[in-house]
Design a protein around this motif. Sequence first.
Motif, PDB file in Angstrom:
ATOM      1  N   MET A   1     -56.825 -29.255 -21.644  1.00  0.00           N
ATOM      2  CA  MET A   1     -55.810 -30.265 -21.542  1.00  0.00           C
ATOM      3  C   MET A   1     -54.754 -29.795 -20.555  1.00  0.00           C
ATOM      4  SD  MET A   1     -54.016 -32.066 -24.703  1.00  0.00           S
ATOM      5  CE  MET A   1     -52.291 -31.786 -24.896  1.00  0.00           C
ATOM      6  N   GLY A   2     -54.459 -30.631 -19.534  1.00  0.00           N
ATOM      7  CA  GLY A   2     -53.497 -30.267 -18.499  1.00  0.00           C
ATOM      8  C   GLY A   2     -52.067 -30.463 -18.961  1.00  0.00           C
ATOM      9  N   SER A   3     -51.186 -29.831 -18.241  1.00  0.00           N
ATOM     10  CA  SER A   3     -49.773 -29.990 -18.583  1.00  0.00           C
ATOM     11  C   SER A   3     -49.253 -31.302 -18.015  1.00  0.00           C
ATOM     12  CB  SER A   3     -48.973 -28.812 -18.044  1.00  0.00           C
ATOM     13  OG  SER A   3     -49.096 -28.748 -16.641  1.00  0.00           O
ATOM     14  N   ALA A   4     -48.205 -31.810 -18.612  1.00  0.00           N
ATOM     15  CA  ALA A   4     -47.623 -33.073 -18.171  1.00  0.00           C
ATOM     16  C   ALA A   4     -46.971 -32.895 -16.809  1.00  0.00           C
ATOM     17  CB  ALA A   4     -46.589 -33.537 -19.189  1.00  0.00           C
ATOM     18  N   ILE A   5     -46.993 -33.958 -16.054  1.00  0.00           N
ATOM     19  CA  ILE A   5     -46.353 -33.941 -14.736  1.00  0.00           C
ATOM     20  C   ILE A   5     -44.845 -34.000 -14.936  1.00  0.00           C
ATOM     21  CG2 ILE A   5     -45.998 -35.315 -12.657  1.00  0.00           C
ATOM     22  CD1 ILE A   5     -48.891 -35.868 -12.572  1.00  0.00           C
ATOM     23  N   LYS A   6     -44.126 -33.115 -14.236  1.00  0.00           N
ATOM     24  CA  LYS A   6     -42.666 -33.119 -14.277  1.00  0.00           C
ATOM     25  C   LYS A   6     -42.157 -34.154 -13.279  1.00  0.00           C
ATOM     26  CE  LYS A   6     -42.866 -28.687 -13.439  1.00  0.00           C
ATOM     27  NZ  LYS A   6     -42.515 -27.349 -13.027  1.00  0.00           N
ATOM     28  N   GLU A   7     -41.038 -34.780 -13.596  1.00  0.00           N
ATOM     29  CA  GLU A   7     -40.412 -35.726 -12.678  1.00  0.00           C
ATOM     30  C   GLU A   7     -39.121 -35.116 -12.160  1.00  0.00           C
ATOM     31  OE1 GLU A   7     -39.967 -39.499 -14.631  1.00  0.00           O
ATOM     32  OE2 GLU A   7     -42.050 -40.017 -14.240  1.00  0.00           O
ATOM     33  N   ARG A   8     -38.909 -35.265 -10.868  1.00  0.00           N
ATOM     34  CA  ARG A   8     -37.769 -34.635 -10.206  1.00  0.00           C
ATOM     35  C   ARG A   8     -37.200 -35.584  -9.156  1.00  0.00           C
ATOM     36  NH1 ARG A   8     -35.857 -29.595  -8.298  1.00  0.00           N
ATOM     37  NH2 ARG A   8     -35.478 -29.601  -6.066  1.00  0.00           N
ATOM     38  N   ALA A   9     -35.884 -35.618  -9.055  1.00  0.00           N
ATOM     39  CA  ALA A   9     -35.214 -36.324  -7.958  1.00  0.00           C
ATOM     40  C   ALA A   9     -34.955 -35.287  -6.871  1.00  0.00           C
ATOM     41  CB  ALA A   9     -33.907 -36.935  -8.439  1.00  0.00           C
ATOM     42  N   THR A  10     -35.375 -35.580  -5.652  1.00  0.00           N
ATOM     43  CA  THR A  10     -35.271 -34.638  -4.543  1.00  0.00           C
ATOM     44  C   THR A  10     -34.527 -35.311  -3.397  1.00  0.00           C
ATOM     45  OG1 THR A  10     -37.352 -33.606  -5.215  1.00  0.00           O
ATOM     46  CG2 THR A  10     -36.623 -33.208  -2.952  1.00  0.00           C
ATOM     47  N   VAL A  11     -33.601 -34.564  -2.774  1.00  0.00           N
ATOM     48  CA  VAL A  11     -32.753 -35.146  -1.730  1.00  0.00           C
ATOM     49  C   VAL A  11     -32.968 -34.447  -0.396  1.00  0.00           C
ATOM     50  CG1 VAL A  11     -30.393 -35.690  -1.028  1.00  0.00           C
ATOM     51  CG2 VAL A  11     -30.997 -35.676  -3.456  1.00  0.00           C
ATOM     52  N   ILE A  12     -33.300 -35.250   0.620  1.00  0.00           N
ATOM     53  CA  ILE A  12     -33.302 -34.771   1.998  1.00  0.00           C
ATOM     54  C   ILE A  12     -31.935 -35.176   2.550  1.00  0.00           C
ATOM     55  CG2 ILE A  12     -34.352 -34.936   4.281  1.00  0.00           C
ATOM     56  CD1 ILE A  12     -36.965 -35.826   2.843  1.00  0.00           C
ATOM     57  N   LEU A  31     -35.053 -27.973  -1.497  1.00  0.00           N
ATOM     58  CA  LEU A  31     -34.157 -29.100  -1.271  1.00  0.00           C
ATOM     59  C   LEU A  31     -33.316 -29.314  -2.523  1.00  0.00           C
ATOM     60  CD1 LEU A  31     -36.578 -31.640   0.454  1.00  0.00           C
ATOM     61  CD2 LEU A  31     -34.731 -30.346   1.540  1.00  0.00           C
ATOM     62  N   PRO A  32     -32.104 -29.831  -2.371  1.00  0.00           N
ATOM     63  CA  PRO A  32     -31.306 -30.154  -3.553  1.00  0.00           C
ATOM     64  C   PRO A  32     -32.057 -31.153  -4.435  1.00  0.00           C
ATOM     65  CG  PRO A  32     -29.992 -30.383  -1.558  1.00  0.00           C
ATOM     66  CD  PRO A  32     -31.415 -30.179  -1.128  1.00  0.00           C
ATOM     67  N   GLY A  33     -31.874 -31.018  -5.727  1.00  0.00           N
ATOM     68  CA  GLY A  33     -32.519 -31.944  -6.651  1.00  0.00           C
ATOM     69  C   GLY A  33     -32.818 -31.269  -7.963  1.00  0.00           C
ATOM     70  N   GLY A  34     -33.408 -32.040  -8.848  1.00  0.00           N
ATOM     71  CA  GLY A  34     -33.749 -31.483 -10.143  1.00  0.00           C
ATOM     72  C   GLY A  34     -34.268 -32.528 -11.096  1.00  0.00           C
ATOM     73  N   ARG A  35     -34.339 -32.134 -12.345  1.00  0.00           N
ATOM     74  CA  ARG A  35     -34.905 -32.959 -13.398  1.00  0.00           C
ATOM     75  C   ARG A  35     -34.097 -34.242 -13.604  1.00  0.00           C
ATOM     76  NH1 ARG A  35     -36.041 -29.658 -18.304  1.00  0.00           N
ATOM     77  NH2 ARG A  35     -34.002 -28.908 -17.732  1.00  0.00           N
ATOM     78  N   ILE A  36     -34.815 -35.309 -13.886  1.00  0.00           N
ATOM     79  CA  ILE A  36     -34.194 -36.593 -14.222  1.00  0.00           C
ATOM     80  C   ILE A  36     -33.958 -36.581 -15.726  1.00  0.00           C
ATOM     81  CG2 ILE A  36     -34.488 -39.096 -14.223  1.00  0.00           C
ATOM     82  CD1 ILE A  36     -36.448 -38.628 -11.800  1.00  0.00           C
ATOM     83  N   GLU A  37     -32.712 -36.747 -16.117  1.00  0.00           N
ATOM     84  CA  GLU A  37     -32.368 -36.695 -17.529  1.00  0.00           C
ATOM     85  C   GLU A  37     -32.683 -38.015 -18.227  1.00  0.00           C
ATOM     86  OE1 GLU A  37     -28.301 -35.400 -17.707  1.00  0.00           O
ATOM     87  OE2 GLU A  37     -28.803 -33.424 -16.926  1.00  0.00           O
ATOM     88  N   ALA A  38     -32.733 -37.973 -19.552  1.00  0.00           N
ATOM     89  CA  ALA A  38     -33.007 -39.175 -20.354  1.00  0.00           C
ATOM     90  C   ALA A  38     -31.976 -40.253 -20.022  1.00  0.00           C
ATOM     91  CB  ALA A  38     -32.956 -38.832 -21.835  1.00  0.00           C
ATOM     92  N   ASN A  39     -32.436 -41.483 -19.925  1.00  0.00           N
ATOM     93  CA  ASN A  39     -31.582 -42.642 -19.622  1.00  0.00           C
ATOM     94  C   ASN A  39     -30.890 -42.537 -18.269  1.00  0.00           C
ATOM     95  OD1 ASN A  39     -32.151 -43.865 -22.168  1.00  0.00           O
ATOM     96  ND2 ASN A  39     -30.697 -42.437 -23.087  1.00  0.00           N
ATOM     97  N   GLU A  40     -31.506 -41.818 -17.311  1.00  0.00           N
ATOM     98  CA  GLU A  40     -30.939 -41.670 -15.980  1.00  0.00           C
ATOM     99  C   GLU A  40     -31.947 -42.191 -14.961  1.00  0.00           C
ATOM    100  OE1 GLU A  40     -28.409 -38.160 -13.907  1.00  0.00           O
ATOM    101  OE2 GLU A  40     -30.433 -37.582 -14.504  1.00  0.00           O
ATOM    102  N   ALA A  41     -31.494 -42.998 -14.024  1.00  0.00           N
ATOM    103  CA  ALA A  41     -32.365 -43.482 -12.950  1.00  0.00           C
ATOM    104  C   ALA A  41     -32.544 -42.367 -11.918  1.00  0.00           C
ATOM    105  CB  ALA A  41     -31.743 -44.712 -12.293  1.00  0.00           C
ATOM    106  N   PRO A  42     -33.671 -42.350 -11.212  1.00  0.00           N
ATOM    107  CA  PRO A  42     -33.894 -41.312 -10.207  1.00  0.00           C
ATOM    108  C   PRO A  42     -32.742 -41.212  -9.183  1.00  0.00           C
ATOM    109  CG  PRO A  42     -35.944 -42.435 -10.635  1.00  0.00           C
ATOM    110  CD  PRO A  42     -34.874 -43.191 -11.384  1.00  0.00           C
TER     111      PRO A  42
END
Length: 125
Positions: A1-12, A31-42
């Motif tokens: 079983m594979g690990s879940a895909i992480k979601e990240r907001a990344t800024v150029i 690049l600047p960026g990081g994890r998208i928190e709960a109830n937060e849009a990318p």
Amino acid sequence: MGSAIKERATVICRQDDKILFVRKARRKWNLPGGRIEANEAPRQAAQRELAEETGLQVEAMAYLAPLELYQTLHYVFETALPEPQNPQPQNEIADCRWFSLDELAKRNVNKAIKRLLKDCQRPPQ
């Protein structure tokens, strides 16, 4: 079983012909960026992460694309700073610098970010 895909907001973040990179202590440039928190849009995550990592407050960001690289889904945003600004490392960031694309070969840059920049490369204006 594979690990879940992480979601990240990344800024150029561009200034003239350079792109802003950040680095944690003893880590590769990223690049600047990081994890998208709960109830937060990318887009909100992208703006928050840029401010938290560099102190830069940017309202206008263009959404480029979702891009899946190495088990991470990057929501890629781009912004151009109209006037020179001097970002300052904040929180977990040890350093932030502007690099041209030509300089990247000489820098220790995260391989996913090199690929992301290649995939999101825009034509010269």
